[in-house]
Motif scaffolding. Structure first.
Motif, short mmCIF file in Angstrom:
data_model
loop_
_atom_site.label_atom_id
_atom_site.label_comp_id
_atom_site.label_asym_id
_atom_site.label_seq_id
_atom_site.Cartn_x
_atom_site.Cartn_y
_atom_site.Cartn_z
N GLY A 32 0.83 -1.19 0.00
CA GLY A 32 0.00 0.00 0.00
C GLY A 32 0.87 1.25 0.00
N PHE A 33 0.34 2.32 -0.56
CA PHE A 33 1.10 3.56 -0.69
C PHE A 33 1.47 4.13 0.67
N ASP A 34 0.50 4.22 1.57
CA ASP A 34 0.75 4.82 2.89
C ASP A 34 1.72 4.00 3.73
N HIS A 35 1.75 2.70 3.52
CA HIS A 35 2.56 1.81 4.36
C HIS A 35 3.93 1.51 3.77
N SER A 36 4.26 2.17 2.68
CA SER A 36 5.57 1.99 2.05
C SER A 36 6.41 3.24 2.28
N SER A 37 7.70 3.04 2.44
CA SER A 37 8.58 4.20 2.65
C SER A 37 9.58 4.31 1.50
N LEU A 38 10.09 5.50 1.32
CA LEU A 38 11.13 5.70 0.31
C LEU A 38 12.40 4.94 0.67
N ARG A 39 12.66 4.75 1.95
CA ARG A 39 13.81 3.95 2.39
C ARG A 39 13.67 2.53 1.84
N GLU A 40 12.46 1.95 1.93
CA GLU A 40 12.23 0.60 1.41
C GLU A 40 12.42 0.54 -0.10
N VAL A 41 11.98 1.57 -0.79
CA VAL A 41 12.15 1.62 -2.25
C VAL A 41 13.64 1.68 -2.57
#
Length: 195
Positions: A32-41
């Motif tokens: 989900g968008f809200d539960h994803s972070s740029l760090r994870e990307v």
């Protein structure tokens, strides 16, 4: 390279920017968008968060990069409708082209359908024309001087086409050509039940 992608580098024919976009799409689709972070990307691509910011200034900018090509295809198709005569053959071809676009953007479409509230909240009023483009497509499909029933059937046919977005989950082992044909026939049957 030691697993690190360097900003602007092309790895196996794909730019870092493309790899970031693909990783974000995969992450946003699963978490989900809200539960994803740029760090994870950044971690998924093997770059630093600073390198990611070189390409995308924010998570919303990254979301726009994911969604914009699909919306551009919709705009292009709808804006071209004025030059197409409303004939049964052309209606079938327009529906087929819309369906092919949806099938080629299945993962993006599924993300939009699954995470609608978060995406609408993130994007705000960035795409105010999307609803009007949908209405224009429905009106064209219904044809000139269409009555209310025909307009409703055209809108329903568009909903049938939207099934393409979730088709990978509904029928994961069915090939795209089969899905296209089944949904094309279903949409045409809804649009013109007398066929």
């Amino acid at each position: 390279m030691g697993g690190q992608a360097v900003s602007g580098t092309v790895i196996a024919g794909r730019s870092t920017k493309d790899m970031i976009r693909d990783a974000a799409l995969q992450l946003f689709s699963t978490k989900g968008f809200d539960h994803s972070s740029l760090r994870e990307v950044a971690d998924a691509v093997g770059i630093t968060k600073a390198s990611l910011y070189y390409h995308y200034a924010s998570k919303v900018d990254l979301l726009v990069a994911i969604i914009e090509p699909m919306f551009d295809e919709v705009r292009t198709q709808v804006e071209g409708l004025d030059d197409i005569a409303h004939t049964p053959e052309n209606v079938r071809e327009v529906i087929r082209q819309r369906l092919r676009s949806m099938l080629s953007n299945r993962q993006v479409g599924a993300l939009c359908m699954r995470d609608t509230v978060a995406i609408v909240n993130a994007l705000g009023n960035r795409y105010p024309d999307m609803i009007e483009l949908h209405h224009r497509m429905c009106r064209w499909m219904a044809g000139p001087d269409a009555d209310d029933d025909t307009l409703l059937r055209a809108a329903a046919a568009m909903q049938v086409l939207s099934t393409a977005m979730m088709s990978q989950e509904i029928v994961p082992h069915t090939d795209t050509d089969h899905i296209e044909q089944a949904l094309l026939n279903a949409a045409l049957s809804v649009l013109n039940p007398k066929r």
